[in-house]
Design a protein around this motif. Structure first.
Motif, PDB file in Angstrom:
ATOM      1  N   CYS A 176      40.404  -0.137  27.680  1.00  0.00           N
ATOM      2  CA  CYS A 176      39.423   0.712  28.368  1.00  0.00           C
ATOM      3  C   CYS A 176      40.152   1.737  29.233  1.00  0.00           C
ATOM      4  O   CYS A 176      41.293   1.502  29.650  1.00  0.00           O
ATOM      5  N   PRO A 177      39.497   2.853  29.536  1.00  0.00           N
ATOM      6  CA  PRO A 177      40.134   3.853  30.396  1.00  0.00           C
ATOM      7  C   PRO A 177      40.555   3.289  31.761  1.00  0.00           C
ATOM      8  O   PRO A 177      41.586   3.669  32.293  1.00  0.00           O
ATOM      9  N   ASP A 178      39.743   2.409  32.328  1.00  0.00           N
ATOM     10  CA  ASP A 178      40.080   1.768  33.597  1.00  0.00           C
ATOM     11  C   ASP A 178      39.912   0.260  33.418  1.00  0.00           C
ATOM     12  O   ASP A 178      38.889  -0.312  33.782  1.00  0.00           O
ATOM     13  N   PRO A 179      40.919  -0.398  32.817  1.00  0.00           N
ATOM     14  CA  PRO A 179      40.761  -1.815  32.491  1.00  0.00           C
ATOM     15  C   PRO A 179      40.530  -2.704  33.709  1.00  0.00           C
ATOM     16  O   PRO A 179      39.783  -3.682  33.625  1.00  0.00           O
ATOM     17  N   ALA A 180      41.111  -2.376  34.841  1.00  0.00           N
ATOM     18  CA  ALA A 180      40.931  -3.209  36.034  1.00  0.00           C
ATOM     19  C   ALA A 180      39.476  -3.205  36.494  1.00  0.00           C
ATOM     20  O   ALA A 180      38.901  -4.262  36.772  1.00  0.00           O
ATOM     21  N   ALA A 181      38.879  -2.019  36.558  1.00  0.00           N
ATOM     22  CA  ALA A 181      37.485  -1.919  36.996  1.00  0.00           C
ATOM     23  C   ALA A 181      36.550  -2.595  35.992  1.00  0.00           C
ATOM     24  O   ALA A 181      35.619  -3.309  36.380  1.00  0.00           O
ATOM     25  N   ARG A 182      36.801  -2.378  34.717  1.00  0.00           N
ATOM     26  CA  ARG A 182      35.939  -2.968  33.685  1.00  0.00           C
ATOM     27  C   ARG A 182      36.060  -4.490  33.672  1.00  0.00           C
ATOM     28  O   ARG A 182      35.059  -5.192  33.590  1.00  0.00           O
ATOM     29  N   ALA A 183      37.280  -5.000  33.774  1.00  0.00           N
ATOM     30  CA  ALA A 183      37.476  -6.448  33.784  1.00  0.00           C
ATOM     31  C   ALA A 183      36.825  -7.063  35.017  1.00  0.00           C
ATOM     32  O   ALA A 183      36.177  -8.119  34.921  1.00  0.00           O
ATOM     33  N   ILE A 186      37.855 -11.751  28.804  1.00  0.00           N
ATOM     34  CA  ILE A 186      37.504 -10.527  29.523  1.00  0.00           C
ATOM     35  C   ILE A 186      38.686  -9.556  29.543  1.00  0.00           C
ATOM     36  O   ILE A 186      38.542  -8.362  29.252  1.00  0.00           O
ATOM     37  N   VAL A 187      39.860 -10.051  29.873  1.00  0.00           N
ATOM     38  CA  VAL A 187      41.031  -9.177  29.984  1.00  0.00           C
ATOM     39  C   VAL A 187      41.415  -8.590  28.628  1.00  0.00           C
ATOM     40  O   VAL A 187      41.680  -7.390  28.518  1.00  0.00           O
ATOM     41  N   LEU A 188      41.431  -9.411  27.595  1.00  0.00           N
ATOM     42  CA  LEU A 188      41.783  -8.905  26.271  1.00  0.00           C
ATOM     43  C   LEU A 188      40.746  -7.901  25.759  1.00  0.00           C
ATOM     44  O   LEU A 188      41.097  -6.929  25.092  1.00  0.00           O
ATOM     45  N   ALA A 189      39.475  -8.118  26.101  1.00  0.00           N
ATOM     46  CA  ALA A 189      38.419  -7.209  25.649  1.00  0.00           C
ATOM     47  C   ALA A 189      38.450  -5.870  26.374  1.00  0.00           C
ATOM     48  O   ALA A 189      37.920  -4.882  25.866  1.00  0.00           O
ATOM     49  N   THR A 190      39.067  -5.824  27.537  1.00  0.00           N
ATOM     50  CA  THR A 190      39.052  -4.588  28.334  1.00  0.00           C
ATOM     51  C   THR A 190      40.402  -3.875  28.409  1.00  0.00           C
ATOM     52  O   THR A 190      40.489  -2.810  29.015  1.00  0.00           O
ATOM     53  N   GLU A 191      41.448  -4.424  27.792  1.00  0.00           N
ATOM     54  CA  GLU A 191      42.780  -3.863  27.991  1.00  0.00           C
ATOM     55  C   GLU A 191      42.934  -2.430  27.490  1.00  0.00           C
ATOM     56  O   GLU A 191      43.837  -1.722  27.941  1.00  0.00           O
ATOM     57  N   TYR A 249      45.723 -10.036  38.137  1.00  0.00           N
ATOM     58  CA  TYR A 249      47.088 -10.229  37.663  1.00  0.00           C
ATOM     59  C   TYR A 249      47.181 -10.020  36.155  1.00  0.00           C
ATOM     60  O   TYR A 249      48.120  -9.408  35.667  1.00  0.00           O
ATOM     61  N   CYS A 250      46.219 -10.557  35.430  1.00  0.00           N
ATOM     62  CA  CYS A 250      46.240 -10.414  33.964  1.00  0.00           C
ATOM     63  C   CYS A 250      46.098  -8.965  33.538  1.00  0.00           C
ATOM     64  O   CYS A 250      46.721  -8.537  32.573  1.00  0.00           O
ATOM     65  N   VAL A 251      45.286  -8.208  34.255  1.00  0.00           N
ATOM     66  CA  VAL A 251      45.121  -6.793  33.928  1.00  0.00           C
ATOM     67  C   VAL A 251      46.395  -6.021  34.252  1.00  0.00           C
ATOM     68  O   VAL A 251      46.846  -5.188  33.474  1.00  0.00           O
ATOM     69  N   SER A 252      47.001  -6.325  35.390  1.00  0.00           N
ATOM     70  CA  SER A 252      48.178  -5.556  35.815  1.00  0.00           C
ATOM     71  C   SER A 252      49.442  -5.953  35.067  1.00  0.00           C
ATOM     72  O   SER A 252      50.371  -5.162  34.964  1.00  0.00           O
ATOM     73  N   ALA A 253      49.488  -7.160  34.552  1.00  0.00           N
ATOM     74  CA  ALA A 253      50.682  -7.644  33.840  1.00  0.00           C
ATOM     75  C   ALA A 253      50.343  -7.822  32.378  1.00  0.00           C
ATOM     76  O   ALA A 253      49.941  -8.896  31.948  1.00  0.00           O
ATOM     77  N   ARG A 254      50.492  -6.758  31.629  1.00  0.00           N
ATOM     78  CA  ARG A 254      50.175  -6.853  30.208  1.00  0.00           C
ATOM     79  C   ARG A 254      50.952  -8.006  29.603  1.00  0.00           C
ATOM     80  O   ARG A 254      52.104  -8.212  29.903  1.00  0.00           O
ATOM     81  N   GLY A 255      50.303  -8.763  28.772  1.00  0.00           N
ATOM     82  CA  GLY A 255      50.941  -9.902  28.141  1.00  0.00           C
ATOM     83  C   GLY A 255      50.594 -11.221  28.815  1.00  0.00           C
ATOM     84  O   GLY A 255      50.688 -12.274  28.201  1.00  0.00           O
TER      85      GLY A 255
END
Length: 188
Positions: free
Chosen positions: A166-173, A159-164, A96-102
Motif C-alpha cells: 500500500c502507499p502508506d502501509p503503516a497507516a493501512r495496517a 494484516i501486515v502482509l496484505a498491506t505491505e 515493528y512488522c511494517v517497519s521491518a520488512r521480512g
C-alpha cells in the motif's frame, strides 16, 4: 556458551547477517540469497551453511526486534488495564512488522508441525512473551476465552502482509488492526 566456530566462520556469519539485514530491509522476504552472498563476499553455499532455510535467515535478521518486543511485553505486564496493555503490545508488533520488512514473514506459521528443525523461534519467543498479557486480559474478562497468542500473531501477519504494498502501509495496517480489534459493530 562460547562460540566454538572458527574465527573466519564467525566473521562470515557477521558479514552475511549485516548484508542480509540491508537486503531484507530493501526487498523483504524476497531478498535474494545469491545477492546477499555476492555482497558479503562469500559463496552461496556459505550462506546456506549458516542459514539452511530462508526462515532461518529471516529469524536471525529479526532477532533484535523480537527481543525488543519480548522486553516490551514484560514491561507492559504490570500496566493497570490488561486489555489496553495487550492491545498496546499488539500495536507495537504491527508497527515493528511494517517497519521491518521480512519480520511478518518470519512470524508466519507453516505446517512444520513438531519438527524442531523447522520450529518458528520468532513466533515462539513472542508467544512466550505475550502469554502473561493475554492470560491476564482473559482473567479480567477483557478478552474472550479461547483466543491464543498464535491467533493474534496470525492476524497481525495477515494484516501486515496484505498491506505491505500500500502507499502508506503503516497507516493501512494500523487501521485494519484497529478494525479487527473493534469489530464491525457501530462505535458508541
Amino acid at each position: 556458551m562460547p562460540d566454538r566456530r572458527r574465527a573466519d566462520a564467525r566473521r562470515n556469519y557477521a558479514r552475511i547477517l549485516l548484508v542480509a539485514e540491508e537486503e531484507v530491509a530493501a526487498h523483504g522476504v524476497d531478498a535474494s540469497l545469491e545477492q546477499i552472498a555476492r555482497t558479503a563476499g562469500v559463496g552461496s553455499a556459505t550462506v546456506r551453511r549458516h542459514f539452511p532455510t530462508r526462515r532461518a535467515l529471516l529469524e536471525a535478521v529479526s532477532r533484535e526486534r523480537i527481543e525488543a518486543l519480548r522486553v516490551r511485553a514484560h514491561d507492559l505486564a504490570g500496566e493497570g488495564d490488561s486489555r489496553n496493555a495487550l492491545l498496546e503490545w499488539l500495536s507495537d508488533v504491527v508497527a515493528y512488522c511494517v517497519s521491518a520488512r521480512g519480520l511478518a514473514a518470519a512470524l508466519a506459521y507453516d505446517d512444520a508441525g513438531s519438527d524442531p528443525a523447522h520450529e518458528n523461534t520468532c513466533s515462539a519467543a513472542l508467544e512466550e512473551a505475550a502469554d502473561p498479557l493475554l492470560r491476564r486480559a482473559v482473567q479480567d474478562g477483557a478478552v474472550a476465552t479461547g483466543i491464543t497468542v498464535a491467533d493474534l500473531i496470525t492476524l497481525i501477519v495477515g494484516i501486515v502482509l496484505a498491506t505491505e504494498h500500500c502507499p502508506d502501509p503503516a497507516a493501512r495496517a494500523d487501521r485494519l488492526f484497529r478494525l479487527a480489534v473493534a469489530g464491525l459493530g457501530p462505535q458508541s
